[in-house]
Design a protein around this motif. Structure first.
Motif, PDB file in Angstrom:
ATOM      1  N   SER A  71      16.480   0.499  45.016  1.00 58.07           N
ATOM      2  CA  SER A  71      15.536   1.016  46.007  1.00 58.07           C
ATOM      3  C   SER A  71      15.193   2.475  45.759  1.00 58.07           C
ATOM      4  CB  SER A  71      16.118   0.841  47.418  1.00 58.07           C
ATOM      5  OG  SER A  71      16.391  -0.509  47.696  1.00 58.07           O
ATOM      6  N   LEU A  72      16.205   3.284  45.475  1.00 57.66           N
ATOM      7  CA  LEU A  72      15.958   4.702  45.221  1.00 57.66           C
ATOM      8  C   LEU A  72      15.188   4.907  43.927  1.00 57.66           C
ATOM      9  CD1 LEU A  72      19.296   6.440  46.321  1.00 57.66           C
ATOM     10  CD2 LEU A  72      17.072   6.442  47.497  1.00 57.66           C
ATOM     11  N   CYS A  73      15.465   4.093  42.921  1.00 51.53           N
ATOM     12  CA  CYS A  73      14.760   4.240  41.653  1.00 51.53           C
ATOM     13  C   CYS A  73      13.274   3.928  41.821  1.00 51.53           C
ATOM     14  CB  CYS A  73      15.370   3.320  40.592  1.00 51.53           C
ATOM     15  SG  CYS A  73      14.714   3.604  38.940  1.00 51.53           S
ATOM     16  N   PHE A  74      12.955   2.848  42.515  1.00 50.57           N
ATOM     17  CA  PHE A  74      11.550   2.518  42.767  1.00 50.57           C
ATOM     18  C   PHE A  74      10.890   3.580  43.643  1.00 50.57           C
ATOM     19  CE2 PHE A  74      12.449  -1.804  41.284  1.00 50.57           C
ATOM     20  CZ  PHE A  74      11.245  -2.124  40.661  1.00 50.57           C
ATOM     21  N   GLY A  75      11.580   3.988  44.710  1.00 47.50           N
ATOM     22  CA  GLY A  75      10.998   4.957  45.626  1.00 47.50           C
ATOM     23  C   GLY A  75      10.772   6.317  45.001  1.00 47.50           C
ATOM     24  N   LEU A  76      11.780   6.832  44.300  1.00 49.81           N
ATOM     25  CA  LEU A  76      11.642   8.147  43.679  1.00 49.81           C
ATOM     26  C   LEU A  76      10.664   8.110  42.501  1.00 49.81           C
ATOM     27  CD1 LEU A  76      15.355   9.382  43.784  1.00 49.81           C
ATOM     28  CD2 LEU A  76      13.461  10.004  45.306  1.00 49.81           C
ATOM     29  N   SER A  77      10.595   6.964  41.814  1.00 53.67           N
ATOM     30  CA  SER A  77       9.644   6.842  40.707  1.00 53.67           C
ATOM     31  C   SER A  77       8.210   6.907  41.206  1.00 53.67           C
ATOM     32  CB  SER A  77       9.870   5.529  39.953  1.00 53.67           C
ATOM     33  OG  SER A  77      11.125   5.512  39.305  1.00 53.67           O
ATOM     34  N   ILE A  78       7.912   6.193  42.290  1.00 52.53           N
ATOM     35  CA  ILE A  78       6.545   6.204  42.806  1.00 52.53           C
ATOM     36  C   ILE A  78       6.209   7.572  43.386  1.00 52.53           C
ATOM     37  CG2 ILE A  78       6.901   5.469  45.207  1.00 52.53           C
ATOM     38  CD1 ILE A  78       4.271   4.072  42.794  1.00 52.53           C
ATOM     39  N   ALA A  79       7.200   8.229  44.015  1.00 52.83           N
ATOM     40  CA  ALA A  79       6.958   9.569  44.548  1.00 52.83           C
ATOM     41  C   ALA A  79       6.631  10.546  43.423  1.00 52.83           C
ATOM     42  CB  ALA A  79       8.184  10.048  45.330  1.00 52.83           C
ATOM     43  N   THR A  80       7.361  10.437  42.331  1.00 46.90           N
ATOM     44  CA  THR A  80       7.126  11.320  41.184  1.00 46.90           C
ATOM     45  C   THR A  80       5.761  11.072  40.565  1.00 46.90           C
ATOM     46  OG1 THR A  80       9.504  11.336  40.715  1.00 46.90           O
ATOM     47  CG2 THR A  80       8.032  12.064  38.959  1.00 46.90           C
ATOM     48  N   MET A  81       5.386   9.794  40.418  1.00 41.05           N
ATOM     49  CA  MET A  81       4.093   9.477  39.827  1.00 41.05           C
ATOM     50  C   MET A  81       2.940   9.932  40.714  1.00 41.05           C
ATOM     51  SD  MET A  81       4.769   8.233  36.886  1.00 41.05           S
ATOM     52  CE  MET A  81       6.139   9.411  36.936  1.00 41.05           C
ATOM     53  N   VAL A  82       3.084   9.774  42.028  1.00 45.16           N
ATOM     54  CA  VAL A  82       2.037  10.241  42.939  1.00 45.16           C
ATOM     55  C   VAL A  82       1.890  11.755  42.849  1.00 45.16           C
ATOM     56  CG1 VAL A  82       1.412  10.502  45.375  1.00 45.16           C
ATOM     57  CG2 VAL A  82       2.224   8.298  44.530  1.00 45.16           C
TER      58      VAL A  82
END
Length: 262
Positions: A71-82
């Motif tokens: 969950s954290l990997c998906f969430g932090l990845s999308i936050a970084t890409m945005v």
């Protein structure tokens, strides 16, 4: 009759002009930078996010699923890409977001077609790179999203609708231009929304929330079970089967006013 005469005078030239108007803004350097940004952002997101689902215990000695890690990997990845690509393309990184932008008239249909193609290609290549660098003994299903065995496709659809709604609601609320009380990171808020959706829905559907994220691994693994509804349609006894694929993930409804834009 007058309309018919006017059409007769225009002929095919009017049709060509209509097509050019529909694709207005596509033939610019800024637009192709945005399309490239969507491609690269989705590639990185799928590579990192799906990579967190790999079970390094293998099929013989599988390790317990670490829902917090995923969950954290998906969430932090999308936050970084945005955060990295938002100023270039709007940071959609999700066909559902792009379709919703079309529905709210933030981008044109022509632009959305290029965005969705870029996102799907990025997801396929991201999943392909992950498949190449992962040992065959632990690659497993490569993070293909599937509905839990005790649930029906309808249950899976409902779960995906709920988590997609909460994601879009977060985007809308965080990016509302009328609000003056938002002082934190919008990208991080969106990332936490994705993480929350995964914490809730991983056991139900694998928490897609993004058609491209599910599409990439499914293409690489050739596994469409539960990820797509497949209906074999017999047109007649001597005809070939017609396979109809219907995505489980649904487009979002309303989006932000100023953060996700082209």
């Amino acid at each position: 009759r007058a309309a018919a005469r006017r059409w007769g005078k225009c002929g095919h030239s009017c049709s060509r002009e209509s097509i050019m108007v529909a694709f207005k803004g596509v033939w610019t350097q800024a637009f192709w930078k945005a399309v490239s940004a969507e491609f690269l952002a989705t590639l990185i997101f799928v590579l990192l996010g799906v990579g967190s689902t790999i079970n390094w215990g293998g099929s013989e000695n599988p390790l317990p699923v670490d829902m917090v890690l995923i969950s954290l990997c998906f969430g932090l990845s999308i936050a970084t890409m945005v955060q990295c690509f938002g100023h270039i393309s709007g940071g959609h990184i999700n066909p559902a977001v792009t379709v919703a932008m079309v529905c709210t008239r933030k981008i044109s249909i022509a632009k959305s077609v290029f965005y969705i193609i870029a996102q799907c290609l990025g997801a396929i290549i991201g999943a392909g790179i992950l498949y190449l660098v992962t040992p065959p003994s632990v690659v497993g299903g490569l993070g293909v999203t599937t509905v839990h065995g005790n649930l029906t496709a309808g249950h899976g659809l409902l779960v995906e609708l709920i988590i997609t709604f909460q994601l879009v609601f977060t985007i809308f609320a965080s990016c509302d231009s009328k609000r003056t009380d938002v002082t934190g990171s919008i990208a991080l808020a969106i990332g936490f929304s994705v993480a929350i959706g995964h914490l809730f829905a991983i056991n139900y559907t694998g928490a897609s929330m993004n058609p491209a994220r599910s599409f990439g691994p499914a293409v690489i693994m050739g596994n469409w079970a539960n990820h797509w509804g497949v209906e074999q349609v017999q047109q007649r006894p001597d005809a070939k089967d017609l396979t109809v694929f219907c995505s489980r993930s649904s487009p979002a409804a309303e989006l932000s006013k100023h953060h996700f834009y082209v």
